[in-house]
Design a protein around this motif. Structure first.
Motif, short mmCIF file in Angstrom:
data_model
loop_
_atom_site.label_atom_id
_atom_site.label_comp_id
_atom_site.label_asym_id
_atom_site.label_seq_id
_atom_site.Cartn_x
_atom_site.Cartn_y
_atom_site.Cartn_z
N GLY A 56 35.23 21.20 -74.55
CA GLY A 56 34.98 21.04 -73.12
C GLY A 56 35.54 19.69 -72.68
O GLY A 56 36.20 18.99 -73.45
N PRO A 57 35.28 19.33 -71.44
CA PRO A 57 35.76 18.04 -70.96
C PRO A 57 35.06 16.88 -71.67
O PRO A 57 33.93 17.02 -72.13
CB PRO A 57 35.42 18.05 -69.47
CG PRO A 57 34.36 19.08 -69.32
CD PRO A 57 34.53 20.06 -70.44
N SER A 82 43.47 27.88 -73.09
CA SER A 82 42.06 27.72 -73.48
C SER A 82 41.24 28.94 -73.10
O SER A 82 40.40 29.41 -73.87
CB SER A 82 41.46 26.47 -72.83
OG SER A 82 42.05 25.31 -73.35
N ALA A 83 41.50 29.49 -71.92
CA ALA A 83 40.78 30.70 -71.48
C ALA A 83 41.10 31.88 -72.40
O ALA A 83 40.20 32.65 -72.77
CB ALA A 83 41.14 31.04 -70.04
N MET A 84 42.35 32.01 -72.79
CA MET A 84 42.74 33.10 -73.70
C MET A 84 42.10 32.92 -75.07
O MET A 84 41.65 33.89 -75.69
CB MET A 84 44.27 33.18 -73.84
CG MET A 84 44.98 33.64 -72.58
SD MET A 84 44.52 35.31 -72.08
CE MET A 84 43.39 34.98 -70.74
N ALA A 85 42.03 31.69 -75.54
CA ALA A 85 41.39 31.42 -76.83
C ALA A 85 39.90 31.78 -76.78
O ALA A 85 39.37 32.41 -77.70
CB ALA A 85 41.58 29.95 -77.21
N ARG A 86 39.23 31.39 -75.70
CA ARG A 86 37.81 31.72 -75.56
C ARG A 86 37.61 33.23 -75.48
O ARG A 86 36.67 33.78 -76.05
CB ARG A 86 37.22 31.03 -74.32
CG ARG A 86 37.00 29.55 -74.50
CD ARG A 86 36.20 28.95 -73.36
NE ARG A 86 36.82 29.13 -72.06
CZ ARG A 86 37.78 28.34 -71.56
NH1 ARG A 86 38.21 27.32 -72.25
NH2 ARG A 86 38.28 28.57 -70.36
N HIS A 92 38.06 13.24 -60.53
CA HIS A 92 37.03 12.20 -60.55
C HIS A 92 37.10 11.28 -61.78
O HIS A 92 36.46 10.25 -61.81
CB HIS A 92 35.63 12.81 -60.41
CG HIS A 92 35.21 13.67 -61.56
ND1 HIS A 92 35.14 15.04 -61.46
CD2 HIS A 92 34.87 13.37 -62.82
CE1 HIS A 92 34.76 15.54 -62.62
NE2 HIS A 92 34.59 14.55 -63.46
N ASN A 93 37.92 11.64 -62.78
CA ASN A 93 38.05 10.76 -63.95
C ASN A 93 39.05 9.63 -63.72
O ASN A 93 39.30 8.84 -64.61
CB ASN A 93 38.42 11.56 -65.21
CG ASN A 93 39.81 12.14 -65.17
OD1 ASN A 93 40.59 11.90 -64.24
ND2 ASN A 93 40.15 12.94 -66.17
N GLY A 94 39.66 9.61 -62.53
CA GLY A 94 40.58 8.53 -62.20
C GLY A 94 42.05 8.89 -62.41
O GLY A 94 42.89 8.01 -62.43
#
Length: 146
Positions: A124-125, A112-116, A92-94
């Motif tokens: 975030g976005p 990113s998931a591993m870092a969290r 949706h951001n084009g």
């Protein structure tokens, strides 16, 4: 051709519905029951409700989508599956998901998931902007005109 929308958090549903119905392309909004609405949809727009499970909308879209259909999602996993099936997949951001960029996007998501998971904070976005909206509209119009 049909247009499938991962609709729970999609900020451009109005553009998709307006442009899709103008081009006489069926629009299917796939959303969880937690977003149930009695609002009437225009002719050519169907809403499919699914359970609130993490990937319920993704599974339904992949069950229904066929080669050449358009999928609009911000989910990289669904985008990857859609590309493998021969669909045109848009964010949706084009931006477009492609066979050239999907591996990098999935890798970034994984890191990113591993870092969290290890307690680190990740960004975030970016906020959705009016420029993103216009960029999506142009990309979407090109996608449905092919």
């Amino acid at each position: 051709m049909k247009i499938y929308v991962d609709a729970d958090a999609c900020p451009v549903k109005d553009i998709i519905i307006s442009e899709g119905t103008s081009a006489e392309i069926p629009v299917i909004l796939v959303t969880s029951y937690s977003h149930f609405s009695n609002a009437e949809q225009p002719s050519g727009v169907e809403t499919i409700y699914v359970d609130s499970g993490a990937d319920a909308a993704d599974y339904r879209i992949m069950k229904l989508a066929e080669k050449g259909d358009i999928i609009v999602t911000q989910d990289y996993g669904l985008a990857s599956l859609g590309l493998a099936k021969g669909c045109v997949v848009l964010h949706h951001n084009g931006s477009s998901y492609t066979n050239e960029n999907i591996d990098q996007l999935l890798q970034t998501r994984y890191l990113s998931a591993m870092a969290r998971k290890s307690g680190k904070r990740t960004k975030g976005p970016k906020p959705f902007t009016s420029e993103d909206r216009e960029k999506f509209k142009g990309l979407f119009k090109r996608a449905i005109s092919h």
